[in-house]
Write a protein that holds these residues in place. Structure first.
Motif, PDB file in Angstrom:
ATOM      1  N   GLU A   1       0.823  -1.221   0.000  1.00 44.65           N
ATOM      2  CA  GLU A   1       0.000   0.000   0.000  1.00 44.65           C
ATOM      3  C   GLU A   1       0.853   1.266   0.000  1.00 44.65           C
ATOM      4  O   GLU A   1       0.575   2.223  -0.722  1.00 44.65           O
ATOM      5  CB  GLU A   1      -0.914  -0.022   1.233  1.00 44.65           C
ATOM      6  CG  GLU A   1      -2.101   0.883   1.144  1.00 44.65           C
ATOM      7  CD  GLU A   1      -3.122   0.416   0.107  1.00 44.65           C
ATOM      8  OE1 GLU A   1      -3.773   1.289  -0.467  1.00 44.65           O
ATOM      9  OE2 GLU A   1      -3.250  -0.791  -0.140  1.00 44.65           O
ATOM     10  N   TYR A   2       1.923   1.271   0.775  1.00 44.89           N
ATOM     11  CA  TYR A   2       2.792   2.444   0.860  1.00 44.89           C
ATOM     12  C   TYR A   2       3.445   2.740  -0.493  1.00 44.89           C
ATOM     13  O   TYR A   2       3.506   3.890  -0.927  1.00 44.89           O
ATOM     14  CB  TYR A   2       3.869   2.250   1.935  1.00 44.89           C
ATOM     15  CG  TYR A   2       4.875   3.355   1.945  1.00 44.89           C
ATOM     16  CD1 TYR A   2       4.561   4.592   2.511  1.00 44.89           C
ATOM     17  CD2 TYR A   2       6.129   3.195   1.361  1.00 44.89           C
ATOM     18  CE1 TYR A   2       5.479   5.639   2.499  1.00 44.89           C
ATOM     19  CE2 TYR A   2       7.052   4.225   1.337  1.00 44.89           C
ATOM     20  CZ  TYR A   2       6.719   5.445   1.907  1.00 44.89           C
ATOM     21  OH  TYR A   2       7.623   6.478   1.885  1.00 44.89           O
TER      22      TYR A   2
ATOM     23  N   ARG B   1       1.583   9.719  -5.559  1.00 50.88           N
ATOM     24  CA  ARG B   1       2.002  11.065  -5.164  1.00 50.88           C
ATOM     25  C   ARG B   1       3.020  11.628  -6.160  1.00 50.88           C
ATOM     26  O   ARG B   1       2.911  12.764  -6.613  1.00 50.88           O
ATOM     27  CB  ARG B   1       2.606  11.054  -3.753  1.00 50.88           C
ATOM     28  CG  ARG B   1       2.973  12.441  -3.224  1.00 50.88           C
ATOM     29  CD  ARG B   1       3.843  12.366  -1.980  1.00 50.88           C
ATOM     30  NE  ARG B   1       5.148  11.757  -2.212  1.00 50.88           N
ATOM     31  CZ  ARG B   1       6.165  12.360  -2.849  1.00 50.88           C
ATOM     32  NH1 ARG B   1       6.022  13.566  -3.349  1.00 50.88           N
ATOM     33  NH2 ARG B   1       7.324  11.737  -2.986  1.00 50.88           N
TER      34      ARG B   1
ATOM     35  N   GLU C   1       0.863   4.262  -2.883  1.00 51.12           N
ATOM     36  CA  GLU C   1       0.561   5.655  -2.529  1.00 51.12           C
ATOM     37  C   GLU C   1       1.708   6.580  -2.921  1.00 51.12           C
ATOM     38  O   GLU C   1       1.479   7.681  -3.420  1.00 51.12           O
ATOM     39  CB  GLU C   1       0.280   5.772  -1.023  1.00 51.12           C
ATOM     40  CG  GLU C   1      -1.052   5.192  -0.614  1.00 51.12           C
ATOM     41  CD  GLU C   1      -1.269   5.212   0.884  1.00 51.12           C
ATOM     42  OE1 GLU C   1      -0.467   5.858   1.614  1.00 51.12           O
ATOM     43  OE2 GLU C   1      -2.230   4.583   1.340  1.00 51.12           O
ATOM     44  N   GLU C   2       2.926   6.144  -2.708  1.00 47.89           N
ATOM     45  CA  GLU C   2       4.098   6.955  -3.049  1.00 47.89           C
ATOM     46  C   GLU C   2       4.189   7.172  -4.562  1.00 47.89           C
ATOM     47  O   GLU C   2       4.479   8.274  -5.023  1.00 47.89           O
ATOM     48  CB  GLU C   2       5.370   6.294  -2.516  1.00 47.89           C
ATOM     49  CG  GLU C   2       6.628   7.071  -2.753  1.00 47.89           C
ATOM     50  CD  GLU C   2       6.668   8.430  -2.054  1.00 47.89           C
ATOM     51  OE1 GLU C   2       7.478   9.274  -2.479  1.00 47.89           O
ATOM     52  OE2 GLU C   2       5.893   8.667  -1.108  1.00 47.89           O
TER      53      GLU C   2
END
Length: 110
Positions: free
Chosen positions: A40-41, A48, A44-45
């Protein structure tokens, strides 16, 4: 007793084209990898970085998975197609690439 010396160059010169192609395909299949699974991280990164690059019209290097290999394209994201779930990207030569969201592996600024 006579000893036979094998020369690979000689063997390759006299190989039928279809045998040579099959051998090359087999070598390619051995190099194939499974698609990396992102957490998930990481997702998301990447989102972004893509949004920020679009806002400032910055170039990105995007790595994505296709048919057992990681491919790379450098350029600018033109727009994000939410319906088809693809990035529309114009590379530095002016060619357009459509990259499925699910195939993304890494995104970084150029």
């Amino acid at each position: 007793m006579s000893e036979v010396i094998h020369d690979k160059r000689w063997e390759q010169k006299f190989m039928l084209p279809e045998h040579r192609e099959a051998l090359l395909n087999r070598k390619q299949d051995v190099k194939k990898i499974e698609q990396p699974i992102l957490d998930e991280y990481q997702l998301e990164e990447m989102a972004r970085v893509i949004c920020e690059a679009m806002e400032y019209n910055s170039a990105l290097i995007i790595r994505f998975y296709r048919d057992g290999f990681i491919e790379e394209v450098a350029g600018r994201v033109q727009y994000i197609d939410e319906v088809k779930k693809k990035l529309h990207m114009k590379d530095l030569k002016g060619d357009t690439s459509l990259i499925p969201f699910l195939s993304l592996v890494a995104v970084e600024t150029k």
